[in-house]
Design a protein around this motif. Structure first.
Motif, short mmCIF file in Angstrom:
data_model
loop_
_atom_site.label_atom_id
_atom_site.label_comp_id
_atom_site.label_asym_id
_atom_site.label_seq_id
_atom_site.Cartn_x
_atom_site.Cartn_y
_atom_site.Cartn_z
N ARG A 103 59.19 31.43 34.66
CA ARG A 103 58.82 32.81 34.36
C ARG A 103 60.00 33.76 34.53
O ARG A 103 60.17 34.71 33.78
CB ARG A 103 57.68 33.23 35.30
CG ARG A 103 57.25 34.65 35.20
CD ARG A 103 56.44 34.96 34.00
NE ARG A 103 55.15 34.30 34.05
CZ ARG A 103 54.28 34.36 33.08
NH1 ARG A 103 54.54 35.05 31.99
NH2 ARG A 103 53.14 33.73 33.16
N PHE A 104 60.86 33.50 35.53
CA PHE A 104 61.97 34.39 35.82
C PHE A 104 63.22 34.08 35.00
O PHE A 104 64.22 34.77 35.13
CB PHE A 104 62.31 34.36 37.31
CG PHE A 104 61.27 35.07 38.14
CD1 PHE A 104 61.01 36.42 37.94
CD2 PHE A 104 60.55 34.39 39.10
CE1 PHE A 104 60.07 37.08 38.69
CE2 PHE A 104 59.62 35.04 39.87
CZ PHE A 104 59.37 36.38 39.65
N ILE A 163 53.77 24.85 40.95
CA ILE A 163 53.78 26.32 41.01
C ILE A 163 55.21 26.85 41.02
O ILE A 163 55.54 27.80 40.30
CB ILE A 163 53.00 26.81 42.25
CG1 ILE A 163 51.52 26.54 42.05
CG2 ILE A 163 53.26 28.29 42.51
CD1 ILE A 163 50.68 26.75 43.30
N LEU A 164 56.08 26.22 41.81
CA LEU A 164 57.47 26.67 41.86
C LEU A 164 58.17 26.52 40.52
O LEU A 164 58.97 27.37 40.12
CB LEU A 164 58.23 25.91 42.95
CG LEU A 164 57.85 26.26 44.38
CD1 LEU A 164 58.59 25.35 45.36
CD2 LEU A 164 58.14 27.71 44.69
N ARG A 201 56.72 26.65 37.57
CA ARG A 201 56.18 27.68 36.69
C ARG A 201 56.76 29.05 37.00
O ARG A 201 57.08 29.83 36.10
CB ARG A 201 54.66 27.72 36.79
CG ARG A 201 54.02 26.52 36.14
CD ARG A 201 52.54 26.47 36.42
NE ARG A 201 51.99 25.17 36.07
CZ ARG A 201 51.01 25.01 35.21
NH1 ARG A 201 50.45 26.04 34.64
NH2 ARG A 201 50.58 23.80 34.93
N VAL A 202 56.92 29.35 38.29
CA VAL A 202 57.50 30.64 38.69
C VAL A 202 58.96 30.71 38.25
O VAL A 202 59.41 31.74 37.74
CB VAL A 202 57.37 30.85 40.23
CG1 VAL A 202 58.22 32.00 40.71
CG2 VAL A 202 55.91 31.07 40.59
N SER A 203 59.71 29.63 38.44
CA SER A 203 61.12 29.63 38.04
C SER A 203 61.26 29.78 36.53
O SER A 203 62.18 30.44 36.04
CB SER A 203 61.82 28.36 38.51
OG SER A 203 61.42 27.24 37.78
#
Length: 63
Positions: free
Chosen positions: A61-62, A54-55, A57-59
């Motif tokens: 995304r940003f 998850i981390l 994927r979030v990183s």
């Protein structure tokens, strides 16, 4: 009920390994190694592989 927990843990580990393979395929070696390490540790610490995926994927995304 214990079998369901083991199945979920195994599925989480396999999912993290797949994410690692995809990272290697994209040329993201450090990310792949991080995910492989998280998958290995998730056998001892449940949820760690999922959290790492998850981390990542979030990183992504940003960026």
């Amino acid at each position: 009920m214990a079998t369901l927990g083991k199945s979920a843990s195994r599925a989480s580990t396999v999912s993290t390994i797949i994410d690692a393979a995809m990272s290697f395929r994209r040329g993201k070696r450090k990310r792949g190694l991080l995910l492989l390490g998280a998958a290995a540790l998730s056998r001892r610490i449940p949820g760690l592989g999922t959290l790492a995926s998850i981390l990542v994927r979030v990183s992504r995304r940003f960026r």
